[in-house]
Design a protein around this motif. Sequence first.
Motif, mmCIF file in Angstrom:
data_model
loop_
_atom_site.group_PDB
_atom_site.id
_atom_site.type_symbol
_atom_site.label_atom_id
_atom_site.label_comp_id
_atom_site.label_asym_id
_atom_site.label_seq_id
_atom_site.Cartn_x
_atom_site.Cartn_y
_atom_site.Cartn_z
ATOM 1 N N VAL A 110 1.022 -25.655 -2.105
ATOM 2 C CA VAL A 110 0.557 -26.535 -2.809
ATOM 3 C C VAL A 110 0.168 -26.222 -4.419
ATOM 4 C CG1 VAL A 110 -0.637 -27.576 -0.708
ATOM 5 C CG2 VAL A 110 -1.867 -26.132 -2.476
ATOM 6 N N PRO A 111 0.230 -27.078 -5.235
ATOM 7 C CA PRO A 111 0.089 -26.965 -6.644
ATOM 8 C C PRO A 111 -1.268 -26.179 -7.012
ATOM 9 C CG PRO A 111 -0.149 -29.171 -6.426
ATOM 10 C CD PRO A 111 0.433 -28.495 -5.005
ATOM 11 N N ALA A 161 -6.307 -32.078 -12.673
ATOM 12 C CA ALA A 161 -6.648 -32.416 -11.276
ATOM 13 C C ALA A 161 -8.180 -32.171 -11.308
ATOM 14 C CB ALA A 161 -6.018 -31.453 -10.452
ATOM 15 N N ALA A 185 -1.785 -38.701 -12.432
ATOM 16 C CA ALA A 185 -0.771 -38.092 -11.676
ATOM 17 C C ALA A 185 -1.356 -36.727 -10.718
ATOM 18 C CB ALA A 185 0.394 -37.502 -12.474
ATOM 19 N N ALA A 186 -1.933 -36.003 -11.555
ATOM 20 C CA ALA A 186 -2.348 -34.519 -11.023
ATOM 21 C C ALA A 186 -3.411 -35.174 -9.744
ATOM 22 C CB ALA A 186 -3.301 -33.730 -11.891
ATOM 23 N N GLU A 211 -1.529 -36.250 -6.512
ATOM 24 C CA GLU A 211 -1.236 -35.046 -5.811
ATOM 25 C C GLU A 211 -2.321 -34.510 -4.967
ATOM 26 O OE1 GLU A 211 1.933 -32.454 -4.365
ATOM 27 O OE2 GLU A 211 1.933 -34.391 -5.428
ATOM 28 N N ARG A 212 -3.426 -34.309 -5.667
ATOM 29 C CA ARG A 212 -4.653 -33.747 -4.781
ATOM 30 C C ARG A 212 -5.282 -34.466 -3.606
ATOM 31 N NH1 ARG A 212 -10.258 -32.104 -8.073
ATOM 32 N NH2 ARG A 212 -11.342 -30.822 -6.182
ATOM 33 N N LYS A 245 -3.703 -36.513 -1.469
ATOM 34 C CA LYS A 245 -2.935 -36.180 -0.484
ATOM 35 C C LYS A 245 -3.406 -35.236 0.604
ATOM 36 C CE LYS A 245 1.278 -35.169 -2.377
ATOM 37 N NZ LYS A 245 2.797 -35.031 -2.368
ATOM 38 N N TRP A 255 -4.790 -24.390 -1.722
ATOM 39 C CA TRP A 255 -5.136 -25.659 -0.904
ATOM 40 C C TRP A 255 -6.707 -25.798 -0.973
ATOM 41 C CZ3 TRP A 255 -7.658 -25.911 3.872
ATOM 42 C CH2 TRP A 255 -7.448 -27.398 4.659
ATOM 43 N N ASN A 291 -7.864 -27.504 -3.782
ATOM 44 C CA ASN A 291 -7.574 -28.791 -4.107
ATOM 45 C C ASN A 291 -8.318 -29.811 -3.000
ATOM 46 O OD1 ASN A 291 -5.016 -30.059 -5.801
ATOM 47 N ND2 ASN A 291 -4.533 -27.765 -4.758
#
Length: 217
Positions: free
Chosen positions: A49-50, A56, A73-74, A77-78, A80, A109, A112
């Motif tokens: 994961v980023p 974010a 956008a960030a 993703e978080r 999810k 992970w 996030n």
Amino acid sequence: MATLLHIDSSVFQGPASTSRTVTDAFRKAWEEQHPQGTVVYRDLAADPVPHITADAHTAGFAPADAHTPEQAAAFAERLKFIEEVEQADAILIGAPMYNYAIPSTLKAWLDNVILVGRTAMAEDSKIKGTPVTVIASRGGSYAPGTPREGFEYVQNYLEAVLRDTLGMDLDFIVPELTMAPHNPAMSELVPLFEASRTKALDSAAIKAKELAERLAA
């Protein structure tokens, strides 16, 4: 139907990884006990994961209508990862010890998933009380009374995060001395490693069946 979120983070695959071997035993026992259930799987080594970014992070403290395009956008993703945790009835995490701590992919992970006011420090958190089982494998032993007790930063950290911050119902299974079969200097510890591995596999199967049975009731 109950949902199990299964997270692996070992860089090794298959039998080369003790944490994966034990999480696999847990998952198989879960599926045998609760075949109608759902398993959501994330392999953080194969598909990292980023790492948390400024966008974010700051988006988590601002209303959605105030997000910049980059924040939106960030944060999408978080979300999810957060929603996967919120939708899970039980969570299974493979957390091998690397250099006395958890793998960086697992830390990413968690960074996030931890969101103050939603998953953390929130009375209405959807994940509070969720059972989470951590397979905390390690090459040596860091148990109380051992010479390297003070180097144990896996269980201590995950207790602070998963139990104390996120309010989850945390349980550890700890297969240790996993380097004994590979390090000649540890050869005399092989029987202890084998006993620890067997105990971990048995504990994983028992824990999985108990959880699946409880959640399916």
